[in-house]
Design a protein around this motif. Sequence first.
Motif, PDB file in Angstrom:
ATOM      1  N   GLY A 125       0.881  -1.154  -0.038  1.00  0.00           N
ATOM      2  CA  GLY A 125      -0.024   0.211  -0.054  1.00  0.00           C
ATOM      3  C   GLY A 125       0.623   1.378  -0.184  1.00  0.00           C
ATOM      4  N   GLY A 126       1.967   1.321   0.668  1.00  0.00           N
ATOM      5  CA  GLY A 126       2.759   2.402   0.710  1.00  0.00           C
ATOM      6  C   GLY A 126       3.531   2.661  -0.499  1.00  0.00           C
ATOM      7  N   GLY A 127       3.711   1.428  -1.298  1.00  0.00           N
ATOM      8  CA  GLY A 127       4.487   1.548  -2.391  1.00  0.00           C
ATOM      9  C   GLY A 127       3.284   2.174  -3.759  1.00  0.00           C
ATOM     10  N   VAL A 128       2.215   1.908  -3.633  1.00  0.00           N
ATOM     11  CA  VAL A 128       1.061   2.197  -4.283  1.00  0.00           C
ATOM     12  C   VAL A 128       0.967   3.836  -4.046  1.00  0.00           C
ATOM     13  N   GLY A 129       1.081   4.209  -2.847  1.00  0.00           N
ATOM     14  CA  GLY A 129       1.013   5.514  -2.439  1.00  0.00           C
ATOM     15  C   GLY A 129       2.214   6.457  -3.136  1.00  0.00           C
ATOM     16  N   LEU A 130       3.359   5.715  -3.471  1.00  0.00           N
ATOM     17  CA  LEU A 130       4.460   6.520  -4.029  1.00  0.00           C
ATOM     18  C   LEU A 130       4.271   6.986  -5.352  1.00  0.00           C
ATOM     19  N   VAL A 131       3.457   6.085  -5.867  1.00  0.00           N
ATOM     20  CA  VAL A 131       3.100   6.402  -7.486  1.00  0.00           C
ATOM     21  C   VAL A 131       1.682   6.855  -7.653  1.00  0.00           C
ATOM     22  N   SER A 132       1.207   7.138  -6.725  1.00  0.00           N
ATOM     23  CA  SER A 132      -0.364   7.579  -6.772  1.00  0.00           C
ATOM     24  C   SER A 132      -0.326   9.119  -7.434  1.00  0.00           C
ATOM     25  N   LYS A 133      -1.423   9.340  -8.098  1.00  0.00           N
ATOM     26  CA  LYS A 133      -1.411  10.611  -9.016  1.00  0.00           C
ATOM     27  C   LYS A 133      -1.874  11.854  -7.820  1.00  0.00           C
ATOM     28  N   HIS A 134      -2.241  11.411  -6.588  1.00  0.00           N
ATOM     29  CA  HIS A 134      -2.804  12.138  -5.633  1.00  0.00           C
ATOM     30  C   HIS A 134      -1.715  12.708  -4.713  1.00  0.00           C
ATOM     31  N   ARG A 135      -0.533  12.193  -4.983  1.00  0.00           N
ATOM     32  CA  ARG A 135       0.565  12.531  -3.914  1.00  0.00           C
ATOM     33  C   ARG A 135       1.017  14.010  -4.252  1.00  0.00           C
ATOM     34  N   LYS A 136       0.865  14.411  -4.831  1.00  0.00           N
ATOM     35  CA  LYS A 136       1.140  16.130  -5.176  1.00  0.00           C
ATOM     36  C   LYS A 136       0.124  16.885  -4.367  1.00  0.00           C
ATOM     37  N   VAL A 137      -1.181  16.514  -4.320  1.00  0.00           N
ATOM     38  CA  VAL A 137      -2.008  17.190  -3.902  1.00  0.00           C
ATOM     39  C   VAL A 137      -2.096  17.072  -2.275  1.00  0.00           C
ATOM     40  N   HIS A 138      -1.948  15.848  -1.745  1.00  0.00           N
ATOM     41  CA  HIS A 138      -2.205  15.427  -0.403  1.00  0.00           C
ATOM     42  C   HIS A 138      -0.894  15.368   0.181  1.00  0.00           C
ATOM     43  N   GLY A 139       0.182  15.204  -0.516  1.00  0.00           N
ATOM     44  CA  GLY A 139       1.576  15.113   0.109  1.00  0.00           C
ATOM     45  C   GLY A 139       1.884  13.609   0.088  1.00  0.00           C
ATOM     46  N   LEU A 140       3.177  13.218  -0.207  1.00  0.00           N
ATOM     47  CA  LEU A 140       3.904  11.948  -0.259  1.00  0.00           C
ATOM     48  C   LEU A 140       3.612  11.036   1.043  1.00  0.00           C
ATOM     49  N   ALA A 141       3.725  11.573   2.116  1.00  0.00           N
ATOM     50  CA  ALA A 141       4.132  10.968   2.934  1.00  0.00           C
ATOM     51  C   ALA A 141       2.502  10.603   3.677  1.00  0.00           C
ATOM     52  N   ASN A 142       1.497  11.556   3.618  1.00  0.00           N
ATOM     53  CA  ASN A 142       0.042  11.377   3.812  1.00  0.00           C
ATOM     54  C   ASN A 142      -0.467  10.374   2.945  1.00  0.00           C
ATOM     55  N   ILE A 143      -0.324  10.475   1.627  1.00  0.00           N
ATOM     56  CA  ILE A 143      -1.112   9.546   0.692  1.00  0.00           C
ATOM     57  C   ILE A 143      -0.329   7.948   0.903  1.00  0.00           C
ATOM     58  N   SER A 144       0.962   7.861   0.917  1.00  0.00           N
ATOM     59  CA  SER A 144       1.483   6.686   1.189  1.00  0.00           C
ATOM     60  C   SER A 144       1.013   6.138   2.424  1.00  0.00           C
ATOM     61  N   ALA A 145       0.988   6.676   3.515  1.00  0.00           N
ATOM     62  CA  ALA A 145       0.430   6.326   4.902  1.00  0.00           C
ATOM     63  C   ALA A 145      -1.178   5.864   4.779  1.00  0.00           C
ATOM     64  N   THR A 146      -1.744   6.479   4.084  1.00  0.00           N
ATOM     65  CA  THR A 146      -3.241   6.390   3.615  1.00  0.00           C
ATOM     66  C   THR A 146      -3.443   5.079   2.958  1.00  0.00           C
ATOM     67  N   TYR A 147      -2.778   4.757   1.753  1.00  0.00           N
ATOM     68  CA  TYR A 147      -2.615   3.695   1.236  1.00  0.00           C
ATOM     69  C   TYR A 147      -2.264   2.325   1.988  1.00  0.00           C
ATOM     70  N   ALA A 148      -1.258   2.791   2.600  1.00  0.00           N
ATOM     71  CA  ALA A 148      -0.775   1.458   3.273  1.00  0.00           C
ATOM     72  C   ALA A 148      -1.808   1.074   4.255  1.00  0.00           C
ATOM     73  N   THR A 149      -2.418   2.002   5.163  1.00  0.00           N
ATOM     74  CA  THR A 149      -3.388   1.683   6.183  1.00  0.00           C
ATOM     75  C   THR A 149      -4.654   1.035   5.367  1.00  0.00           C
ATOM     76  N   ASN A 150      -5.108   1.646   4.400  1.00  0.00           N
ATOM     77  CA  ASN A 150      -6.306   0.795   3.761  1.00  0.00           C
ATOM     78  C   ASN A 150      -5.669  -0.448   3.296  1.00  0.00           C
ATOM     79  N   VAL A 151      -4.787  -0.534   2.518  1.00  0.00           N
ATOM     80  CA  VAL A 151      -4.610  -1.928   2.365  1.00  0.00           C
ATOM     81  C   VAL A 151      -4.220  -2.887   3.392  1.00  0.00           C
ATOM     82  N   ALA A 152      -3.470  -2.512   4.384  1.00  0.00           N
ATOM     83  CA  ALA A 152      -3.567  -3.467   5.485  1.00  0.00           C
ATOM     84  C   ALA A 152      -4.689  -3.847   6.308  1.00  0.00           C
ATOM     85  N   ILE A 153      -5.899  -2.825   6.256  1.00  0.00           N
ATOM     86  CA  ILE A 153      -7.095  -3.124   6.811  1.00  0.00           C
ATOM     87  C   ILE A 153      -7.606  -4.046   6.074  1.00  0.00           C
ATOM     88  N   VAL A 154      -7.923  -3.897   4.545  1.00  0.00           N
ATOM     89  CA  VAL A 154      -8.535  -4.828   3.721  1.00  0.00           C
ATOM     90  C   VAL A 154      -7.956  -6.290   3.809  1.00  0.00           C
TER      91      VAL A 154
END
Length: 162
Positions: A7-36
């Motif tokens: 999930g963190g790796g997906v966050g690194l290449v996400s198109k939303h990383r510029k809007v929300h920030g790399l750290a926030n979007i990576s952490a969000t994706y990592a958390t979501n994938v871990a929960i799922v």
Amino acid sequence: MASGFIGGGVGLVSKHRKVHGLANISATYATNVAIVTGCYCVAREFVRETRKSDPDDLFNSAIAGFCSGALLGRLQGGPVGAARYSVIFAIAGTTLDYATIKLKVGLRDWTESTSEENKSWLKLPDWSPIQVLDEEALAAKQAREKQLYAQRTLGKLNKEES
């Protein structure tokens, strides 16, 4: 844990990383994938224990994917989301488990074939200070060590007497 890394790796290449920030979007994706992944794995093990089936039964994966997808989809998008996510999770989870089973069998066959071809896969070079000793060489080494120990203790006693 691996799902968090994915999930963190997906966050690194996400198109939303510029809007929300790399750290926030990576952490969000990592958390979501871990929960799922956690929900799916817990549901699969619950179904396996309830049905008293073997771990490689793909029907467990389908039921667990359907149930965990319905639960998470309901939280995300209401009744329509529950229906959509349940089908997606059932298909994705069953496919992933099927691929894992096939890879496990293939990997086991490969390791067995390589171990049969070369029984001693770890050979130390001749110049290595680490040597594998047979019984005679080991007994000779132990005799030398006992002799050296006796010499050392006698040397210490002679120094103490002087």
